[in-house]
Design an enzyme around this catalytic site. Sequence first.
Site, PDB file in Angstrom:
ATOM      1  N   CYS A   1      -1.138  -5.017   7.096  1.00  0.00           N
ATOM      2  CA  CYS A   1      -0.412  -3.974   8.165  1.00  0.00           C
ATOM      3  C   CYS A   1       0.411  -5.196   8.284  1.00  0.00           C
ATOM      4  CB  CYS A   1      -1.184  -3.566   8.769  1.00  0.00           C
ATOM      5  SG  CYS A   1      -2.210  -2.628   7.432  1.00  0.00           S
TER       6      CYS A   1
ATOM      7  N   CYS B   1       0.527  -1.510   0.480  1.00  0.00           N
ATOM      8  CA  CYS B   1       0.071  -0.048  -0.261  1.00  0.00           C
ATOM      9  C   CYS B   1       0.631   0.804   0.298  1.00  0.00           C
ATOM     10  CB  CYS B   1      -1.067   0.200   1.026  1.00  0.00           C
ATOM     11  SG  CYS B   1      -0.105   0.486   2.692  1.00  0.00           S
TER      12      CYS B   1
HETATM   13 FE1  FES Z   1      -0.436   0.134   4.692  1.00  0.00          FE
HETATM   14 FE2  FES Z   1      -1.596  -0.396   7.388  1.00  0.00          FE
HETATM   15  S1  FES Z   1      -3.434   0.602   5.608  1.00  0.00           S
HETATM   16  S2  FES Z   1      -0.103  -0.723   6.260  1.00  0.00           S
END
Ligand code: FES
Length: 91
Positions: A70, A1
Amino acid sequence: CGDTMKLCIKVSGGVIVDAKWQTRGCGSAIAASSVASELITGKSLNDCRQLTRTTIAESLGGLPQSKIHCSVLAADALRAAIGDYESKRIK
Ligand code: FES
């Protein structure tokens, strides 16, 4: 992300005696970084190699499905830190 984690480990006698981290990311990534540093401090490199994203997520009391990735950040950072330590040690 796109979130990032930097993990520094101090190793003595094959044991991680200290861990510092810097995470630029969501709250779950920051929590995973924190708990991972607590989980590895005082443990051998061999034990730390066994630490998985699942263990990290469970140590947080679980993560929502949309936040499971995450915990991968911390697990990957740990593997990278151990790999970096070992590559420098062998040379
Ligand atoms: Fe990217 Fe949690 S949304 S690491």
